[in-house]
Design a protein around this motif. Sequence first.
Motif, PDB file in Angstrom:
ATOM      1  N   VAL A   9      11.976   6.837  -8.419  1.00 13.86           N
ATOM      2  CA  VAL A   9      11.301   7.594  -7.370  1.00 13.86           C
ATOM      3  C   VAL A   9      11.936   7.222  -6.035  1.00 13.86           C
ATOM      4  O   VAL A   9      12.032   6.045  -5.689  1.00 13.86           O
ATOM      5  N   VAL A  10      12.368   8.233  -5.308  1.00 15.73           N
ATOM      6  CA  VAL A  10      12.898   8.031  -3.967  1.00 15.73           C
ATOM      7  C   VAL A  10      11.733   8.165  -2.983  1.00 15.73           C
ATOM      8  O   VAL A  10      11.069   9.197  -2.932  1.00 15.73           O
ATOM      9  N   VAL A  11      11.484   7.103  -2.231  1.00 13.12           N
ATOM     10  CA  VAL A  11      10.350   7.075  -1.305  1.00 13.12           C
ATOM     11  C   VAL A  11      10.884   7.104   0.122  1.00 13.12           C
ATOM     12  O   VAL A  11      11.772   6.329   0.483  1.00 13.12           O
ATOM     13  N   ARG A  12      10.297   7.990   0.936  1.00 11.35           N
ATOM     14  CA  ARG A  12      10.745   8.148   2.318  1.00 11.35           C
ATOM     15  C   ARG A  12       9.581   7.888   3.278  1.00 11.35           C
ATOM     16  O   ARG A  12       8.445   8.254   2.995  1.00 11.35           O
ATOM     17  N   ALA A  23       6.954   2.259 -11.931  1.00 15.90           N
ATOM     18  CA  ALA A  23       5.874   1.279 -12.023  1.00 15.90           C
ATOM     19  C   ALA A  23       5.626   0.568 -10.699  1.00 15.90           C
ATOM     20  O   ALA A  23       4.597  -0.111 -10.543  1.00 15.90           O
ATOM     21  N   ALA A  24       6.531   0.704  -9.750  1.00 16.34           N
ATOM     22  CA  ALA A  24       6.333   0.089  -8.434  1.00 16.34           C
ATOM     23  C   ALA A  24       5.125   0.722  -7.752  1.00 16.34           C
ATOM     24  O   ALA A  24       4.828   1.909  -7.938  1.00 16.34           O
ATOM     25  N   THR A  25       4.433  -0.064  -6.964  1.00 15.44           N
ATOM     26  CA  THR A  25       3.208   0.419  -6.315  1.00 15.44           C
ATOM     27  C   THR A  25       3.487   0.909  -4.897  1.00 15.44           C
ATOM     28  O   THR A  25       4.551   0.659  -4.323  1.00 15.44           O
ATOM     29  N   VAL A  26       2.495   1.596  -4.356  1.00 13.09           N
ATOM     30  CA  VAL A  26       2.566   2.035  -2.963  1.00 13.09           C
ATOM     31  C   VAL A  26       2.742   0.828  -2.047  1.00 13.09           C
ATOM     32  O   VAL A  26       3.519   0.871  -1.075  1.00 13.09           O
ATOM     33  N   ARG A  27       2.040  -0.260  -2.348  1.00 12.13           N
ATOM     34  CA  ARG A  27       2.147  -1.473  -1.542  1.00 12.13           C
ATOM     35  C   ARG A  27       3.602  -1.974  -1.511  1.00 12.13           C
ATOM     36  O   ARG A  27       4.121  -2.328  -0.448  1.00 12.13           O
ATOM     37  N   GLU A  28       4.248  -2.010  -2.684  1.00 16.38           N
ATOM     38  CA  GLU A  28       5.634  -2.460  -2.749  1.00 16.38           C
ATOM     39  C   GLU A  28       6.544  -1.534  -1.957  1.00 16.38           C
ATOM     40  O   GLU A  28       7.462  -1.985  -1.262  1.00 16.38           O
ATOM     41  N   PRO A  53      -0.902  15.987   2.228  1.00 21.46           N
ATOM     42  CA  PRO A  53      -0.856  14.584   1.770  1.00 21.46           C
ATOM     43  C   PRO A  53      -2.115  14.214   0.994  1.00 21.46           C
ATOM     44  O   PRO A  53      -3.209  14.715   1.264  1.00 21.46           O
ATOM     45  N   GLN A  54      -1.949  13.329   0.020  1.00 21.56           N
ATOM     46  CA  GLN A  54      -3.062  12.779  -0.749  1.00 21.56           C
ATOM     47  C   GLN A  54      -3.226  11.311  -0.366  1.00 21.56           C
ATOM     48  O   GLN A  54      -2.248  10.615  -0.145  1.00 21.56           O
ATOM     49  N   GLN A  55      -4.465  10.854  -0.304  1.00 15.75           N
ATOM     50  CA  GLN A  55      -4.710   9.449  -0.001  1.00 15.75           C
ATOM     51  C   GLN A  55      -4.669   8.642  -1.299  1.00 15.75           C
ATOM     52  O   GLN A  55      -5.361   8.961  -2.250  1.00 15.75           O
ATOM     53  N   TRP A  56      -3.840   7.597  -1.299  1.00 17.53           N
ATOM     54  CA  TRP A  56      -3.656   6.768  -2.493  1.00 17.53           C
ATOM     55  C   TRP A  56      -4.000   5.315  -2.206  1.00 17.53           C
ATOM     56  O   TRP A  56      -3.803   4.815  -1.088  1.00 17.53           O
ATOM     57  N   ASP A  57      -4.483   4.624  -3.245  1.00 15.18           N
ATOM     58  CA  ASP A  57      -4.663   3.180  -3.179  1.00 15.18           C
ATOM     59  C   ASP A  57      -3.302   2.496  -3.034  1.00 15.18           C
ATOM     60  O   ASP A  57      -2.278   2.989  -3.519  1.00 15.18           O
ATOM     61  N   LEU A  58      -3.305   1.328  -2.423  1.00 14.80           N
ATOM     62  CA  LEU A  58      -2.058   0.582  -2.257  1.00 14.80           C
ATOM     63  C   LEU A  58      -1.489   0.103  -3.587  1.00 14.80           C
ATOM     64  O   LEU A  58      -0.269  -0.057  -3.724  1.00 14.80           O
ATOM     65  N   ASP A  59      -2.337  -0.120  -4.591  1.00 16.30           N
ATOM     66  CA  ASP A  59      -1.868  -0.637  -5.875  1.00 16.30           C
ATOM     67  C   ASP A  59      -1.619   0.458  -6.911  1.00 16.30           C
ATOM     68  O   ASP A  59      -1.409   0.162  -8.087  1.00 16.30           O
ATOM     69  N   ARG A  60      -1.604   1.708  -6.479  1.00 11.64           N
ATOM     70  CA  ARG A  60      -1.350   2.805  -7.419  1.00 11.64           C
ATOM     71  C   ARG A  60       0.152   2.944  -7.672  1.00 11.64           C
ATOM     72  O   ARG A  60       0.958   2.939  -6.733  1.00 11.64           O
ATOM     73  N   PRO A  61       0.568   3.090  -8.938  1.00 10.68           N
ATOM     74  CA  PRO A  61       2.004   3.224  -9.243  1.00 10.68           C
ATOM     75  C   PRO A  61       2.576   4.533  -8.712  1.00 10.68           C
ATOM     76  O   PRO A  61       1.921   5.587  -8.764  1.00 10.68           O
ATOM     77  N   LEU A  62       3.793   4.465  -8.230  1.00  7.79           N
ATOM     78  CA  LEU A  62       4.453   5.654  -7.692  1.00  7.79           C
ATOM     79  C   LEU A  62       4.619   6.737  -8.753  1.00  7.79           C
ATOM     80  O   LEU A  62       4.582   7.929  -8.458  1.00  7.79           O
ATOM     81  N   GLY A  63       4.785   6.322 -10.009  1.00  5.61           N
ATOM     82  CA  GLY A  63       4.996   7.290 -11.089  1.00  5.61           C
ATOM     83  C   GLY A  63       3.815   8.194 -11.337  1.00  5.61           C
ATOM     84  O   GLY A  63       3.960   9.231 -12.004  1.00  5.61           O
ATOM     85  N   ASP A  64       2.627   7.850 -10.817  1.00  2.00           N
ATOM     86  CA  ASP A  64       1.457   8.709 -11.003  1.00  2.00           C
ATOM     87  C   ASP A  64       1.663  10.090 -10.404  1.00  2.00           C
ATOM     88  O   ASP A  64       0.999  11.048 -10.805  1.00  2.00           O
ATOM     89  N   ALA A  65       2.569  10.213  -9.434  1.00  2.00           N
ATOM     90  CA  ALA A  65       2.792  11.506  -8.788  1.00  2.00           C
ATOM     91  C   ALA A  65       3.570  12.462  -9.674  1.00  2.00           C
ATOM     92  O   ALA A  65       3.531  13.678  -9.459  1.00  2.00           O
ATOM     93  N   GLY A  66       4.284  11.931 -10.680  1.00  2.00           N
ATOM     94  CA  GLY A  66       5.084  12.791 -11.534  1.00  2.00           C
ATOM     95  C   GLY A  66       6.188  13.502 -10.777  1.00  2.00           C
ATOM     96  O   GLY A  66       6.598  14.602 -11.136  1.00  2.00           O
ATOM     97  N   ALA A  67       6.663  12.882  -9.700  1.00  2.00           N
ATOM     98  CA  ALA A  67       7.688  13.501  -8.862  1.00  2.00           C
ATOM     99  C   ALA A  67       8.795  12.490  -8.604  1.00  2.00           C
ATOM    100  O   ALA A  67       8.561  11.280  -8.558  1.00  2.00           O
ATOM    101  N   ALA A  68      10.010  12.994  -8.417  1.00  2.00           N
ATOM    102  CA  ALA A  68      11.161  12.116  -8.181  1.00  2.00           C
ATOM    103  C   ALA A  68      11.276  11.706  -6.728  1.00  2.00           C
ATOM    104  O   ALA A  68      12.078  10.834  -6.385  1.00  2.00           O
ATOM    105  N   GLY A  69      10.474  12.329  -5.853  1.00  2.00           N
ATOM    106  CA  GLY A  69      10.528  11.993  -4.437  1.00  2.00           C
ATOM    107  C   GLY A  69       9.137  11.981  -3.830  1.00  2.00           C
ATOM    108  O   GLY A  69       8.289  12.811  -4.182  1.00  2.00           O
TER     109      GLY A  69
END
Length: 322
Positions: A9-12, A23-28, A53-69
């Motif tokens: 997942v590419v995070v910007r 598996a990395a989290t929003v916090r990471e 935008p959706q509000q997410w917990d800090l410990d939620r995995p990035l993969g939950d979005a099902g998106a590459a970005g």
Amino acid sequence: MAGAVPAAVVVRLGDAEVELGPAATVREALGRLGSMRADVVAAAVRPDGAGDPQQWDLDRPLGDAGAAGLELAPIRAATPEGRDILRHSTAHVMAQAVTDLFPDAKWAIGPPVEDGFYYDFDVARPFTPEDLAAIEARMRELLAAKQRFVRAEVTRDEALALFADQPYKREIVERVEPSEVDLAAGRDEPTFTVYRNVDPDGSEAWVDLCRGPHLGSTDRIPAFRLMRTAGAYWRGREDQPMLQRIYGTAWESEEALEAHLTMLEEARARDHRRLGRDLELLHLPEELGPGLAIFLPRGAHVRRAMEDWIREETLARGYQPV
């Protein structure tokens, strides 16, 4: 989960960008992007940079979005969005405290509201001031316990089983229509989000039906106060059960809480009903109806003086009575 899990997942965040595993989290991710601060309580997430935008917990995995970005933005405690999350988490702690002290209680809903939160309960009798003091004390114990808020998705049947003895939660689950299922995301039945309050040893202390997001743990609640109780009909309808509502407030610091309580005290001191009574200006009998006043002699004199002044001023400015 909204779709297939991407390999990476590419995070910007603004001009910054980082690639992480699903598996990395929003916090990471916020940490890698240099935006993870002590006052960050959640994040605004936009999969593939599209939609709201959706509000997410800090410990939620990035993969939950099902998106590459993903586009991320931190949500800080001292913002309207951050305070809502803080207050929602505090409402959960209050509900847990109530059910600890009143094991037969049934719990309904507990949203954040302007300057605070509330939660509705079906209990055998109305709450007393002594009850509020005991509930607040139990809440402080739960904050010190550092319970984690752990998110999970469950099916309709799992949710109904989980809340088998909670009629108000079951009604919420049962009212979800099949038309609300997001078939485009690969789902064939509704899913429901629950949050578990988990002790440091991993044991589950309490669970609630909730969309979230929430703080990472109960000790992230820095300042709160329970304010008052009231009666409230379930779903606001008189043909539904009368529940007992507890109102509270929560803030990002003790200083912010004290400033809010001071403001409320000053507002009470200026309240026209109190001043009218203390100055013997007016009487507000309940049998007359809400907000309807009877002017006492002093109040009638003040009102007549104001009316005479208004009349003189309008005539002096060229207005003519008709």
